[in-house]
Write an enzyme that holds these catalytic residues in place. Structure first.
Site, PDB file in Angstrom:
ATOM      1  N   HIS A 171      46.303  33.656  35.527  1.00 35.82           N
ATOM      2  CA  HIS A 171      46.821  32.846  36.634  1.00 35.82           C
ATOM      3  C   HIS A 171      48.058  33.529  37.193  1.00 35.82           C
ATOM      4  O   HIS A 171      48.837  34.095  36.425  1.00 35.82           O
ATOM      5  CB  HIS A 171      47.181  31.433  36.140  1.00 35.82           C
ATOM      6  CG  HIS A 171      47.298  30.460  37.249  1.00 35.82           C
ATOM      7  ND1 HIS A 171      48.451  30.292  37.965  1.00 35.82           N
ATOM      8  CD2 HIS A 171      46.379  29.629  37.791  1.00 35.82           C
ATOM      9  CE1 HIS A 171      48.243  29.388  38.897  1.00 35.82           C
ATOM     10  NE2 HIS A 171      46.996  28.965  38.821  1.00 35.82           N
ATOM     11  N   ASP A 226      39.868  26.486  35.683  1.00 36.40           N
ATOM     12  CA  ASP A 226      38.438  26.695  35.929  1.00 36.40           C
ATOM     13  C   ASP A 226      37.640  26.974  34.668  1.00 36.40           C
ATOM     14  O   ASP A 226      36.418  26.946  34.683  1.00 36.40           O
ATOM     15  CB  ASP A 226      38.245  27.873  36.900  1.00 36.40           C
ATOM     16  CG  ASP A 226      38.655  27.482  38.304  1.00 36.40           C
ATOM     17  OD1 ASP A 226      38.503  26.297  38.639  1.00 36.40           O
ATOM     18  OD2 ASP A 226      39.118  28.357  39.048  1.00 36.40           O
TER      19      ASP A 226
END
Ligand code: ACO
Length: 433
Positions: free
Chosen positions: A305, A362
């Protein structure tokens, strides 16, 4: 601590104010840099650039903290509903009972799309990706629900309700189109999530029986995806919105940005990876090794991320939700077992440890959606439904800021210097050899 930063350029000192956030972050305000020193800053993927002051969402990527309007995501995930969280993001405070009731009723009353828009679904090819349909349909809402030039607060409430509510109707209609079933209209008797599930899964020959665990899982998914400060799609919304483009086109642009596999499209890719491993019996380590190999361009989907350099708090909540939902009797979970294995292997692998690559939202979200019965192509659509309140909150904050201007970054030009046009018979083909 100094409240200004000193920059020495060509021997001359320039002072720039340091702006402080409520959580202690500090930023050098370089708005006056070009005027004072004739220079601009270069930060190609904007990783070190604050593009706005915002009161909506706070992230501490090192500590894995996420707050919506000051409320920890863990508390909202446990106690709130999606509609209440949407109100919070947009209006800045949790609603009182009467405020929530007005907001909810407006959403319900706005859930139908214009009947003529249903004909659009006929024209899309059967294999059309629902994100393409969603972006197109949301942009075309502008032709049916024109937004007044000068916004009054009631008009603003109405088009925000249209977007939050109708995006869900369009999503369900596009699914029905893909499976060749008639569309199911929204019902004023059902709440937001139940209404969506009913539009997706009931048909003229089959009622949909609501399961409270499934409803709660979707509610949770939507709350966790509702905002995430200045990510790719939110920044797109602010960028497009800064031209004062129509709000429906602005949200459609956000949907397009979200579609990419490096952003919201990753949840679908994670399930593909898990299913491939399950179907072929492939060693999960192979995926991890390929992701480490710089020549392969593959990445371990659902990992890493830009902001979180520790566990993404949303992934933690979804992992727990997977344990709860997938351990129900009669629900098989071999994909979850593979996901847990991959996480375990990656978190012990030097490559991932060194780069602070942890599961992101996700990684586990697709497993929840699969258990709900949402088809893969719709995963990112569900993300978009959840993110609409966040995009609206970001847009609204921007346009109601007195000093707001059209966004117009600069560049450092590295192309050809000035040269003169050559007639075609004097040009040498670059394809030779
Ligand atoms: N698998 C393997 N290597 C990775 C991964 C990954 N998932 N993510 C990052 N890396 C590596 C990069 O190759 C790079 O290595 P290097 O320093 O040796 O060159 C290093 O980690 C840093 O990566 P960046 O690309 O600079 O990180 P960035 O912050 O730009 O990217 C992103 C963040 C796009 C999310 C990235 O981690 C990624 O592609 N992950 C996979 C896709 C994904 O899960 N996206 C969903 C994000 S969450 C969301 O949008 C809702």
């Amino acid at each position: 601590m100094s409240d200004s930063a000193k920059l020495i350029i060509d021997g001359k000192e320039h002072l720039f104010p340091i702006v402080k956030g409520t959580q202690g972050e500090r930023a050098i305000d370089i708005t006056g840099l070009r005027e004072q020193a004739g220079l601009i800053t270069l930060d190609t993927s904007l990783g070190n650039t604050g593009s706005c002051l915002s009161r909506i969402t706070y992230i501490d990527g090192e500590k894995g903290i996420l707050l919506y309007r000051g409320y920890p995501i863990e508390e909202l995930a446990e106690k709130s509903t999606f509609v209440e969280t949407a109100y919070l993001l947009i209006h800045g405070e949790l609603p009182a009972k009467d405020e929530l009731s007005v907001f909810s009723n407006r959403l319900n009353e706005s859930s139908l799309i214009h009947e003529d828009m249903r004909h659009f679904f006929v024209a899309f090819p059967k294999y059309a990706h629902p994100m393409g349909i969603l972006a197109t349909m949301v942009a075309s809402l502008s032709t049916f629900y024109p937004v007044p030039d000068i916004m009054d607060p009631d008009a603003e409430e109405q088009f925000m309700a249209n977007l939050i509510s109708q995006v869900r109707t369009v999503a369900a209609f596009s699914y029905k189109k893909s499976i060749g079933e008639p569309t199911v209209y929204p019902s004023f008797k059902l709440r937001y999530v139940e209404n969506f599930l009913n539009m997706m899964f009931s048909s003229p020959v089959k009622d949909y029986r609501q399961d409270p665990d499934i409803v709660r899982a979707v509610e949770l998914f939507l709350i966790l995806h509702a905002d995430h400060e200045q990510n790719c799609s939110a920044s797109t919304v602010r960028l497009v919105g800064s031209s004062l483009s129509n709000i429906y086109s602005v949200i459609s642009a956000g949907i397009s940005a979200l579609w990419g596999p490096r952003h919201g499209g990753a949840n679908q890719e994670v399930i593909h990876m898990l299913e491939h491993i399950l179907a072929t019996g492939a060693d999960p380590k192979g995926f991890i090794n390929r992701a480490k190999n710089k020549t392969s361009k593959e990445r371990l989907m659902g990992f890493g991320h830009r902001v979180y350099k520790s566990f993404d708090p949303r992934a933690k909540i979804l992992k727990q939700a997977c344990h709860k939902l997938l351990n129900k009797p009669g629900v098989s979970n071999p994909l979850f077992d593979i996901a847990l294995k991959i996480e375990e292997l990656a978190l012990k692998d030097e490559y991932f440890v060194e780069r602070n690559l942890y599961p992101n939202v996700d990684f586990y979200s697709g497993l929840i959606l699969k258990a709900v019965g949402i088809p893969y192509d719709m995963f990112t659509v569900l993300f978009a439904i959840g993110r609409v309140p966040g995009w609206l909150a970001q847009w609204r904050e921007m346009v109601h800021t007195a000093s707001f201007k059209i966004v117009r970054p600069r560049q450092v030009y590295i192309g050809q210097s000035k040269r003169h046009y050559e007639p075609i018979d004097k040009r040498i083909s670059r394809k030779q050899g």
